[in-house]
Design an enzyme around this catalytic site. Structure first.
Site, PDB file in Angstrom:
ATOM      1  N   ASP A 168       0.847  -1.184   0.000  1.00  0.00           N
ATOM      2  CA  ASP A 168       0.000   0.000   0.000  1.00  0.00           C
ATOM      3  C   ASP A 168       0.881   1.231   0.000  1.00  0.00           C
ATOM      4  O   ASP A 168       1.880   1.273   0.706  1.00  0.00           O
ATOM      5  CB  ASP A 168      -0.880   0.006   1.258  1.00  0.00           C
ATOM      6  CG  ASP A 168      -2.099  -0.875   1.060  1.00  0.00           C
ATOM      7  OD1 ASP A 168      -2.607  -0.905  -0.071  1.00  0.00           O
ATOM      8  OD2 ASP A 168      -2.503  -1.539   2.030  1.00  0.00           O
ATOM      9  N   ASP A 186     -10.343  -6.639   1.999  1.00  0.00           N
ATOM     10  CA  ASP A 186      -9.038  -7.175   1.622  1.00  0.00           C
ATOM     11  C   ASP A 186      -8.980  -8.690   1.797  1.00  0.00           C
ATOM     12  O   ASP A 186      -8.066  -9.348   1.304  1.00  0.00           O
ATOM     13  CB  ASP A 186      -7.917  -6.581   2.501  1.00  0.00           C
ATOM     14  CG  ASP A 186      -7.514  -5.193   2.049  1.00  0.00           C
ATOM     15  OD1 ASP A 186      -7.711  -4.894   0.860  1.00  0.00           O
ATOM     16  OD2 ASP A 186      -6.992  -4.432   2.883  1.00  0.00           O
TER      17      ASP A 186
END
Lengths: 571, 685
Positions: free
Chosen positions: B311, B527
């Site tokens: 990320d 996720d």
């Protein structure tokens, strides 16, 4: 420069120079590209049609191996029958007898497995029919079997992910029509023109200069001698093999045969590079093999040329080297070179007697057979080397911080298990066999057998031990040469060596092909900077380490007790 | 403040425990798990028998003292191997225990159901009585008794006991930050929590069980290596068994002690004894990095990773985008502009909004505070307007938002964006920044520049990863242009811009189809599928239960850069196995030269030439070899526990380096070691 040595160097150089283009040619043949032997295609099509084979049908590794084993079993039955009843069959001008069951077992196993350990002598133990339709025939098919299985491995390495290793029948037929047959024709023509017989007439009778009448055996020999060398079979037409003046008449034929012995095995290494488009990988393999090979040659040529220290102590000069068991036509260096080349390749033909080699030369030829992958037998040499690669990949792969992978496929428990089994088997057969023989020799010397165990060995002590070790090593390596001092034509040796040959032939073929098939079936992993490079010199060194430590080292005790002890005592 | 980590490899209390365990592990059932060492075990028992036999009057097997010495050394070899495993276990356990201590039996305010519904009827029970599905309350000052998920309320929580991070975090019901961990402390507010695990089934408990060996399973690579080692063992068993008839032939009597010694020396006892310790140490190192692994396999896979999905926020850049500059339009006073910016952001709780207030500093805030009053109306950000702002009581409407959004309603009022502002907007976007245009009553006042701050040193880390052959992929919600700029600046290999959770999933699938192993880190429920799909999925401890269940590792620090450490831990684990195997096998060269001449020297004196170490007597040679074989195990324990250092220098260079150190070293070291031991023994024998 010493002409003996020069002859050896020139021979080796010619071999390498010829093998490279041959390797490229082999790759083209099996890739299905155009070659100048394409005129054989109609013959192949005819064979396929007659046998009902669809040459385009792909096979997975199990189907491939099944086909290979089936046809080999068939030949075993066929040959066994012919050998036992050869006396009643035609083409037996000399009236030779049929083989006993244990001898026939040993002989047929020996030829099906590409070993050619001959417990019979060609002049008296076989007929022209069996020489041609059993021995020569099997020399072609066993060589082609090895090549076919190697090509299957190549097919697995070539594709990213596949379960098709090619069609056994198609590869098998092609390796005869496109490779073995044409080359054999060339070599046998050279032999015939240099004096090797090729006739169906029975024994000739000559009167020597001393006035003795001598019977001279002959027969259709040239054809067999060509394929015995090219197919790394090694089984001679005559008992004395290539030391016999008919099998190896001149220095020229000696060179031609030396080249033929290793030509295809060497070419297959280059073919690997061309076939899977990884030339550097092939060069590294060739380099590793050649390094061992050249070192072994240097050792043997040195010791054979130096002469026998025991004779030297008697004050006798040995300018030509140690000549016991050698042909004056070829000299010590050439025989030393032959001894290495024939044991490197699982060929097993000889142009001098290995029993007479100096202790360390004898040790080297035994070690050479224990490794059995320095060029190796046609096809099977690289298959054996592949096992070393798998073990090297496994340990080296870990050392670079990844789970091991080879050519984009993960090497996992199943593959390691198979590789371990193959390695174990060879160690077991050689040491177990020798141990069994030693045990019987020591503890049951007077067993009530045709040849009493106490009468097996021609030499006492270390050399006698080497004779037994040699026999099992040669059988395991499918080499077929012998320390001929051993009395090996009896039930014990025929049967045990026969069993060893079968196991040591097929399991080391099945293993690598199975690993190749399993790996090829796995998901392909692209290379990254963290991937182990198998085409690097470093990996070559790793392979050398594996060969030395796994193979050479595990045979340290028997080698120390046989050749090394003999050497140290003789100094 | 980070939790104190053990610096010493062998703290005294652990050594004592491991010492005890090395004897406990002599049980045949335990020994059987390690085939290589099990054969040594049998050899030891045989030697014990031989000693008794000699004591009973047998004369052919050499002196009793010598045989007892061999027996003792073999026993010590076993104990050393057991000790290696025990100390690795003890260390892992101590580490896990220190984490577990934080969740000792604490009182829990359990909520009891009345009929079908839960009402706030609260009783205080010990935390050990809580079961999955139970509810409890936590108020300011309470220690959270169990892992769970907040179902009601919001609280600030001090997680320093677990993560070592002193800054409190906010956890609230719903969304991706709803997880609380047992042992952490509520600092403010009140939450209602639903217990998500039964006692003894939390990740930590599972990890402890893995380390303790109860549920430890061999990883695939460990199995493959064990097979290889077992086959070496059998090869050397054949060597030794066949030596008997060979010796008979050579007319040399060989004692049982010599056979057993030769065998034990040749088989790969070094790696055999250390193998399980290496695996445990791998998990332990992960735990020391505050990562809980659910299986040893995950650590092993980490070494193989080809692609890391990272990320952007928190991994590559520090936190979120930050305001770095106020750019007022040509005719606007900069203080007035700043004031407008602060006003528009005062009620804005997004990190961007906060950073604007931060950038304005105290003066700006004070000035704005003067104007603010109760009747201000905050206009939150919506997807349609793509702007937020504030309506002042006296009329002015201040808006801030994306350039085209502001342009849209500025133009509606007949105004235009000033040319200089327009140019600035394009310049900022071109530099990878985000321009926020601010307007007051539909008149453009200027631009706020938001920039991503790339973490210092991250570029080097990506270089390092590239050299390991690991591809890094940045995942970000930014537009492709911004993403590309940041990707280039940070040095990642690829990026996914405007990423939605399913984009991650698709990317992972695509990479995996190409045969690559992919790792990602995530925390949200959305996720979870991608975490499950990834070969190594690291869930943040702060993430939802679903995410934690889906991944195969949990990071207690919630630190996204952890993936990089995990890769190195995996590689270290595999390398340690490889190098110690090489070392172990390479040792055989020297051992052969020590023992084989010793066995035959009496009947074949010429073999003395092979005694290149010039060892004193056959007995001392054999004893030296077995002693060396035994003591090399404890000498290598620190290496097994710490792991071989991984250097990203390319695979071939790494192989060369390790071959030199552990291959060549493995050949040379025992020559020196055995000779040295022999010299020492010569003083006594």
């Amino acid at each position: 420069m010493n002409t003996d040595l020069l002859g050896v160097i020139v021979t080796f150089a010619i071999t390498v120079l010829l093998s490279y283009p041959l390797g490229r040619y082999i790759a083209r043949v099996f890739k299905g590209e155009k070659t100048w032997l394409d005129f054989m295609a109609p013959l192949e099509r005819l064979i396929f049609r007659l046998c009902g084979i669809d040459p385009k049908k792909g096979m997975n590794w199990k189907e491939f191996l099944k086909a290979m084993l089936t046809i080999n079993l068939l030949w075993f039955v066929y040959g066994f029958f012919l050998l036992m009843h050869q006396d009643k069959l035609p083409l037996n001008p000399d009236g030779n007898p049929g083989q006993t069951p244990d001898l026939a077992f040993n002989s047929i196993v020996s030829f099906v497995t590409n070993t050619n350990l001959q417990d019979y002598s060609g002049e008296s133990g076989a007929t022209y029919l069996t020489q041609l339709l059993v021995f020569t025939f099997l020399q072609f098919t066993s060589a082609a079997t090895g090549i076919a299985c190697l090509i299957a491995l190549f097919n697995g390495l070539r594709e990213k992910t596949t379960n098709n290793l090619g069609n056994f029948w198609s590869i098998f037929v092609k390796s005869i029509t496109r490779l073995l047959l044409p080359l054999s024709i060339v070599v046998s023509v050279i032999l015939v023109f240099n004096g090797t017989p090729s006739s169906f007439k029975g024994k000739d009778t000559i009167i020597t200069m001393q006035g003795d009448t001598v019977q001279v055996s002959r027969g259709p020999a040239a054809a067999m001698i060509a394929i015995k060398q090219l197919g790394t079979n090694g089984g001679g037409y005559f008992g004395a093999n290539s030391a016999h003046p008919f099998e190896n008449p001149t220095y020229l034929t000696n060179m031609v045969e030396l080249i033929s012995i290793v030509l295809i095995s060497m070419a297959l290494v280059f073919a690997l590079g061309f076939y899977i488009r990884k030339k550097k990988f092939a060069y590294i393999i060739f380099g590793v093999m050649s390094l061992f090979f050249v070192l072994f040659c240097i050792n043997n040529i040195y010791f054979e040329s130096k002469g026998n220290p025991a004779i030297a102590r008697l004050g006798i000069a040995q300018h030509t080297g140690s000549m016991e068991g050698k042909e004056v036509r070829f000299g010590a260096a050439s025989t030393a070179y032959w001894s290495v080349i024939t044991t490197s390749t699982s060929n097993g033909s000889v142009n001098g007697m290995h029993d007479s080699l100096m202790p360390l030369s004898g040790g080297i030829v035994i070690l050479d057979m224990m490794i059995n992958a320095l060029y190796g037998g046609v096809g099977v040499g690289l298959l054996n080397y592949y096992i070393y690669i798998i073990i090297a990949v496994f340990i080296a792969g870990l050392m670079v911080g990844r789970t091991p992978e080879f050519m984009g496929h993960k090497v996992e428990a199943r593959e390691v298990k198979i590789a371990a089994l193959v390695t174990l088997l060879c160690a077991f057969l050689i040491k177990g066999g020798t141990a069994l023989a030693s045990y019987i020799f020591v503890h049951h010397p007077n067993a009530d057998w045709a040849v009493k165990p106490s009468g097996w060995l021609n030499n006492p002590g270390f050399h006698g031990f080497s004779e037994m070790l040699y026999q099992y090593t040669s059988s395991t390596a499918n080499n077929g040469s012998g320390f001929e001092g051993l009395a090996d034509n009896n039930v014990f040796w025929n049967v045990t060596a026969g069993v060893v040959m079968i196991l040591a032939r097929f399991i080391p073929i099945i293993g690598p092909v199975a690993i190749g098939g399993l790996l090829a079936n796995k998901k392909f992993i692209p290379e990254s900077a963290g991937t182990l490079q198998t085409d690097s010199v470093t990996f070559g060194v790793m392979t050398i380490a594996v060969i030395v430590i796994i193979t050479a080292l595990s045979y340290f005790p028997p080698l120390a007790l046989g050749p090394v002890a003999e050497y140290l005592n003789m100094r | 403040m980070r939790r104190k980590r053990q610096s010493s490899l062998f703290p005294r209390d652990l050594v004592a425990e491991a010492f005890k365990q090395s004897f406990v592990k002599l049980k045949p059932g335990v020994m059987l798990k390690n085939p290589v060492m099990f054969t040594v075990y049998i050899g030891t028992i045989i030697m014990l028998g031989v000693c008794i036999w000699i004591a009973a009057g047998e004369l052919s097997q050499g002196r009793l003292a010598y045989n007892i010495a061999i027996f003792t050394v073999l026993l010590i070899t076993l104990l050393f191997a057991n000790f290696a495993e025990a100390i690795a276990e003890a260390r892992g356990k101590a580490q896990a225990d220190s984490l577990r201590k934080t969740r000792e039996d604490t009182p829990a305010k359990k909520v009891f159901p009345v009929g079908e519904i839960y009402v706030d009827e609260v009783k205080i029970v010990p935390s050990s009585q809580l079961r999955k599905g139970d509810m409890f309350l936590c108020e300011a000052g309470d220690i959270i008794p169990m892992d769970g998920e907040i179902i009601e309320g919001l609280a600030t929580i001090d997680e320093s006991a677990i993560t070592g991070e002193s800054a409190p975090v906010i956890r609230e019901a719903g969304g991706d930050k709803s997880s609380v961990t047992g042992g952490t402390k509520v600092l403010s507010d009140k939450i209602k929590v639903k217990v998500t695990t039964d006692p003894g089934e939390s990740f930590l408990d599972k990890m402890i069980a893995l380390v303790e060996g109860a549920s430890r399973q061999k990883t695939p690579n460990e199995i493959a290596l064990t097979i290889l080692l077992a086959s070496f063992t059998i090869i050397f068993l054949i060597v030794c068994v066949t030596l008997k008839p060979f010796a008979d032939y050579a007319n040399t009597p060989i004692t049982i002690a010599a056979f057993v010694s030769l065998y034990v020396c040749l088989i790969p006892t070094t790696i055999g004894g250390l193998l399980s310790a290496i695996g445990i140490a791998g998990m332990d190192r992960a735990l020391r990095a505050n990562v809980i692994t659910k299986s040893g396999k995950a650590v092993e896979t980490a070494g193989d990773l080809d692609t890391l999905l990272l990320d952007k926020t928190g991994t590559i850049t520090i936190g979120n985008r930050k305001a770095t500059h106020f750019w007022p339009a040509a005719d606007i006073d900069s203080n007035v502009f700043m004031e407008a910016c602060v006003l528009a952001s005062l009620a804005d709780e997004t990190p961007e909004g906060k950073s604007i207030v931060e950038l304005a500093g105290e003066n700006g805030v004070k000035a704005a505070a003067l104007q603010s009053g109760k009747s201000m109306k905050f206009i939150p950000f919506t997807a349609e307007t793509r702007s937020s702002g504030i309506d002042m009581p006296d009329g002015p409407r201040i808006r801030k938002g994306a350039a085209d959004a502001i342009r849209h309603f500025v133009q509606r009022s007949g105004n235009t964006i000033p040319a200089d502002t327009d140019a600035r907007v394009r310049e900022i976007a071109g530099n990878g920044g985000t321009p926020l245009v601010v307007s007051r009553n539909d008149m453009v006042m200027g631009v706020i520049e938001l920039q991503d701050i790339i973490k210092p040193g991250i570029h080097e880390r990506f270089d390092r990863l590239r050299k390991m052959g690991v591809k890094t992929v940045m995942v970000t919600g930014d537009n492709p242009l911004t993403a590309k700029y940041i990707a280039g600046k940070a040095g990642v290999d690829d990026f996914i811009a405007e990423a939605r959770p399913e984009d991650k999933m698709n990317y992972i699938r695509k990479e995996q189809q190409g045969g690559k192993l992919v790792a990602m880190m995530g925390d949200g429920t959305n996720d979870a599928p991608a975490l499950a799909q990834a070969d190594v999925g690291v869930a943040m401890n702060s993430g939802t239960q679903a995410a934690k269940e889906a991944g195969n590792m949990v990071d207690l620090d919630n630190d996204p850069t952890k993936l990089i450490e995990i890769v190195e831990i995996g590689k270290q684990l595999l390398m340690t196995r490889g190098t110690l195997t090489t070392f172990s096998i390479a040792n055989d060269v020297a051992k052969y030269f020590a023992i084989v001449p010793a066995l035959f020297i009496t009947s074949i004196p010429s073999l003395q030439t092979l005694n290149i170490m010039n060892l004193k007597s056959p007995q001392s040679a054999i004893l030296s070899a077995v002693i060396f074989n035994a003591i090399i195990i404890p000498i290598l324990i620190p290496l097994a526990l710490r792991g071989v250092t991984y250097k990203p220098i390319g695979a071939s260079a790494l192989l060369r380096r390790n071959l030199m150190i552990y291959g060549l070293g493995g050949i040379i070291v025992p020559f020196i070691g055995i000779k040295a031991i022999d010299l020492l023994l010569a003083l006594f024998m």
